[in-house]
Write a protein that holds these residues in place. Sequence first.
Motif, PDB file in Angstrom:
ATOM      1  N   PRO A  16      -1.361  -6.179  -4.245  1.00  0.00           N
ATOM      2  CA  PRO A  16       0.056  -5.924  -3.942  1.00  0.00           C
ATOM      3  C   PRO A  16       0.532  -4.509  -4.273  1.00  0.00           C
ATOM      4  O   PRO A  16       1.476  -4.023  -3.660  1.00  0.00           O
ATOM      5  CB  PRO A  16       0.785  -6.966  -4.789  1.00  0.00           C
ATOM      6  N   LEU A  17      -0.118  -3.831  -5.202  1.00  0.00           N
ATOM      7  CA  LEU A  17       0.291  -2.470  -5.528  1.00  0.00           C
ATOM      8  C   LEU A  17      -0.265  -1.428  -4.557  1.00  0.00           C
ATOM      9  O   LEU A  17       0.415  -0.466  -4.216  1.00  0.00           O
ATOM     10  CB  LEU A  17      -0.149  -2.109  -6.955  1.00  0.00           C
ATOM     11  N   THR A  18      -1.506  -1.607  -4.126  1.00  0.00           N
ATOM     12  CA  THR A  18      -2.149  -0.605  -3.274  1.00  0.00           C
ATOM     13  C   THR A  18      -1.990  -0.880  -1.784  1.00  0.00           C
ATOM     14  O   THR A  18      -2.163   0.021  -0.970  1.00  0.00           O
ATOM     15  CB  THR A  18      -3.648  -0.511  -3.595  1.00  0.00           C
ATOM     16  N   MET A  19      -1.690  -2.109  -1.438  1.00  0.00           N
ATOM     17  CA  MET A  19      -1.632  -2.501  -0.030  1.00  0.00           C
ATOM     18  C   MET A  19      -0.672  -1.650   0.812  1.00  0.00           C
ATOM     19  O   MET A  19      -1.063  -1.190   1.888  1.00  0.00           O
ATOM     20  CB  MET A  19      -1.272  -3.983   0.075  1.00  0.00           C
ATOM     21  N   PRO A  20       0.570  -1.423   0.386  1.00  0.00           N
ATOM     22  CA  PRO A  20       1.466  -0.624   1.226  1.00  0.00           C
ATOM     23  C   PRO A  20       0.936   0.785   1.496  1.00  0.00           C
ATOM     24  O   PRO A  20       1.002   1.270   2.625  1.00  0.00           O
ATOM     25  CB  PRO A  20       2.774  -0.564   0.425  1.00  0.00           C
ATOM     26  N   VAL A  21       0.376   1.413   0.479  1.00  0.00           N
ATOM     27  CA  VAL A  21      -0.140   2.778   0.640  1.00  0.00           C
ATOM     28  C   VAL A  21      -1.345   2.791   1.577  1.00  0.00           C
ATOM     29  O   VAL A  21      -1.428   3.623   2.487  1.00  0.00           O
ATOM     30  CB  VAL A  21      -0.514   3.375  -0.736  1.00  0.00           C
ATOM     31  N   ILE A  22      -2.271   1.882   1.359  1.00  0.00           N
ATOM     32  CA  ILE A  22      -3.491   1.845   2.171  1.00  0.00           C
ATOM     33  C   ILE A  22      -3.171   1.515   3.623  1.00  0.00           C
ATOM     34  O   ILE A  22      -3.652   2.181   4.547  1.00  0.00           O
ATOM     35  CB  ILE A  22      -4.505   0.840   1.579  1.00  0.00           C
ATOM     36  N   PHE A  23      -2.344   0.503   3.840  1.00  0.00           N
ATOM     37  CA  PHE A  23      -2.043   0.125   5.218  1.00  0.00           C
ATOM     38  C   PHE A  23      -1.165   1.152   5.914  1.00  0.00           C
ATOM     39  O   PHE A  23      -1.246   1.323   7.126  1.00  0.00           O
ATOM     40  CB  PHE A  23      -1.456  -1.280   5.284  1.00  0.00           C
ATOM     41  N   TYR A  24      -0.327   1.862   5.177  1.00  0.00           N
ATOM     42  CA  TYR A  24       0.448   2.935   5.792  1.00  0.00           C
ATOM     43  C   TYR A  24      -0.484   4.072   6.212  1.00  0.00           C
ATOM     44  O   TYR A  24      -0.338   4.640   7.291  1.00  0.00           O
ATOM     45  CB  TYR A  24       1.530   3.454   4.846  1.00  0.00           C
ATOM     46  N   PHE A  25      -1.471   4.377   5.369  1.00  0.00           N
ATOM     47  CA  PHE A  25      -2.471   5.379   5.744  1.00  0.00           C
ATOM     48  C   PHE A  25      -3.218   4.938   7.006  1.00  0.00           C
ATOM     49  O   PHE A  25      -3.414   5.735   7.932  1.00  0.00           O
ATOM     50  CB  PHE A  25      -3.455   5.614   4.593  1.00  0.00           C
ATOM     51  N   ASN A  26      -3.646   3.668   7.034  1.00  0.00           N
ATOM     52  CA  ASN A  26      -4.336   3.145   8.220  1.00  0.00           C
ATOM     53  C   ASN A  26      -3.452   3.255   9.453  1.00  0.00           C
ATOM     54  O   ASN A  26      -3.921   3.603  10.539  1.00  0.00           O
ATOM     55  CB  ASN A  26      -4.745   1.685   8.006  1.00  0.00           C
TER      56      ASN A  26
END
Length: 185
Positions: A97-107
């Motif tokens: 839940p902490l890294t998901m927004p950053v990673i998926f926004y990068f994707n």
Amino acid sequence: MNRHFDSPWTMPRRLLQRYMPRPETLRRQKSLRFMHHLLGDPSLWMLSRRSVGNAFMVGLFVALLPIPLQMLAAAFGAWLLRCNLPLSVSLVWLTNPLTMPVIFYFNYRVGAWLLDTPARHMPDRLSTSWIAEKMADILPALLTGSIVVAIVVGLLSNLTIRLIWRWQVARSWKRRARQRRQRQA
């Protein structure tokens, strides 16, 4: 003369085995009884250069995809490729839940760049209503970017793990040869 023979392959194995659960421990878990036949397969617990490299590839590939049930998908991938099951499943927690927004926004940004579409900027306050509103615009770029990033990261991780493993083995062989020369001198 009692020599302790330590195979060069055991160095990376020992490090990984320290943190991995034992198959017996998982088989005793009531919630995992439905997977009893899978947990008993020794090839899914092996720690070799190939099985660990493939486990990283599977785990990171699945982690970077915006799909539900990532742990189940990673377990299935580990079973298909006969690679290390615990590593594959645990690596999906890269997207938490902490890294998901950053990673998926990068994707998403990668996908927008690949599709040559203007990327939407994240709002100041991210909400589910904003995501639901923009999903039709976001989804093609998110899926494209996620698949491309997942493939690249999966393959690079596999290659990196295999190279690190090979380097560790070569270093161990050199150390053992040096020790043998010193004993003979």
